[in-house]
Write a protein that holds these residues in place. Sequence first.
Motif, short mmCIF file in Angstrom:
data_model
loop_
_atom_site.label_atom_id
_atom_site.label_comp_id
_atom_site.label_asym_id
_atom_site.label_seq_id
_atom_site.Cartn_x
_atom_site.Cartn_y
_atom_site.Cartn_z
N MET A 1 -26.03 47.72 19.70
CA MET A 1 -24.97 48.43 19.42
C MET A 1 -25.15 49.09 18.05
N LYS A 2 -24.69 50.18 18.02
CA LYS A 2 -24.97 50.81 16.55
C LYS A 2 -23.59 51.09 15.99
N ALA A 3 -23.47 50.62 14.65
CA ALA A 3 -22.33 50.68 13.82
C ALA A 3 -21.62 52.02 13.73
N SER A 4 -22.52 52.97 13.90
CA SER A 4 -22.11 54.45 13.80
C SER A 4 -21.15 54.92 14.84
N ASN A 5 -21.26 54.30 16.17
CA ASN A 5 -20.51 54.61 17.13
C ASN A 5 -18.99 53.93 17.15
N THR A 6 -19.06 52.95 16.55
CA THR A 6 -17.71 52.43 16.26
C THR A 6 -17.16 53.09 15.11
N GLN A 7 -17.80 53.22 13.90
CA GLN A 7 -17.17 54.02 13.10
C GLN A 7 -16.63 55.37 13.40
N ILE A 8 -17.18 56.25 14.25
CA ILE A 8 -16.85 57.14 14.70
C ILE A 8 -15.51 57.13 15.45
N GLN A 9 -15.59 56.13 16.29
CA GLN A 9 -14.07 55.82 17.11
C GLN A 9 -12.92 55.54 16.33
N MET A 10 -13.52 54.81 15.19
CA MET A 10 -12.27 54.11 14.23
C MET A 10 -11.51 55.39 13.76
N ARG A 11 -12.63 56.42 13.32
CA ARG A 11 -12.02 57.81 12.62
C ARG A 11 -11.30 58.53 13.84
N LYS A 12 -11.73 58.58 14.90
CA LYS A 12 -10.94 59.25 15.89
C LYS A 12 -9.79 58.70 16.14
N GLY A 13 -9.51 57.25 16.26
CA GLY A 13 -8.41 56.65 16.37
C GLY A 13 -7.27 57.12 15.36
N ILE A 14 -7.64 57.32 13.99
CA ILE A 14 -6.51 57.67 12.95
C ILE A 14 -6.24 59.12 12.64
N LEU A 15 -7.29 59.93 13.42
CA LEU A 15 -7.24 61.38 12.92
C LEU A 15 -5.86 62.11 13.32
N GLU A 16 -5.21 61.65 14.52
CA GLU A 16 -3.92 62.40 15.07
C GLU A 16 -2.67 61.68 14.00
N PHE A 17 -2.82 60.45 13.67
CA PHE A 17 -2.10 60.02 12.59
C PHE A 17 -2.05 60.71 11.28
N CYS A 18 -3.23 60.72 10.66
CA CYS A 18 -3.45 61.56 9.42
C CYS A 18 -3.02 63.20 9.67
N ILE A 19 -3.22 63.64 10.69
CA ILE A 19 -2.99 64.89 10.89
C ILE A 19 -1.13 65.24 10.94
N LEU A 20 -0.43 64.32 11.50
CA LEU A 20 0.71 64.39 11.72
C LEU A 20 1.32 64.17 10.30
N HIS A 21 0.82 63.40 9.48
CA HIS A 21 1.30 63.08 8.20
C HIS A 21 1.13 64.29 7.26
N ILE A 22 -0.14 64.91 7.40
CA ILE A 22 -0.19 66.23 6.64
C ILE A 22 0.68 67.17 6.79
N ILE A 23 1.01 67.35 8.19
CA ILE A 23 1.95 68.55 8.79
C ILE A 23 3.38 68.28 8.24
N SER A 24 3.65 66.68 8.32
CA SER A 24 4.98 66.33 8.00
C SER A 24 5.37 66.82 6.42
N ARG A 25 4.53 67.18 5.79
CA ARG A 25 5.02 67.55 4.49
C ARG A 25 5.32 69.05 4.27
N GLY A 26 4.91 69.78 5.28
CA GLY A 26 5.52 71.08 5.40
C GLY A 26 4.67 71.85 6.24
N GLU A 27 4.78 73.17 6.11
CA GLU A 27 3.71 74.25 6.84
C GLU A 27 2.36 74.13 6.46
N VAL A 28 1.70 74.12 7.41
CA VAL A 28 0.08 74.20 6.90
C VAL A 28 -0.71 74.68 7.82
N TYR A 29 -1.59 75.49 7.53
CA TYR A 29 -2.33 76.14 7.98
C TYR A 29 -3.79 75.39 8.39
#
Length: 109
Positions: A1-29
């Motif tokens: 098993m490669k650590a890189s696969n798990t690292q990618i999945q971990m990043r994907k898992g929090i991406l939506e959360f981070c994007i919503l936080h950025i957008i919650s601060r105001g209009e964003v391009y």
Amino acid sequence: MKASNTQIQMRKGILEFCILHIISRGEVYASDLLGELKEAELLVKEGTLYPLLNRLKNASLVGYKWVESESGPPRKYYTITAEGLDFLGQLDLTWDSLTRSTQTIISKK
């Protein structure tokens, strides 16, 4: 098993959360979103970001408006909806719980 696969999945898992936080601060391009994610070392390609933004829009968590640009085509600016703020609040609670639980486990020697 490669650590890189798990690292990618971990990043994907929090991406939506981070994007919503950025957008919650105001209009964003979208390119500003990409820049902030890259700055935080959550490297994302446009091919990942735009489908995610579309899913968030279809789920009524974000909206957008077109704004005329002086230097090119109109730009789409994203905002968070009331439903998106409620959803983000739930994710914040989950994040707090997960970070506490994870820190409890990884801090034991």
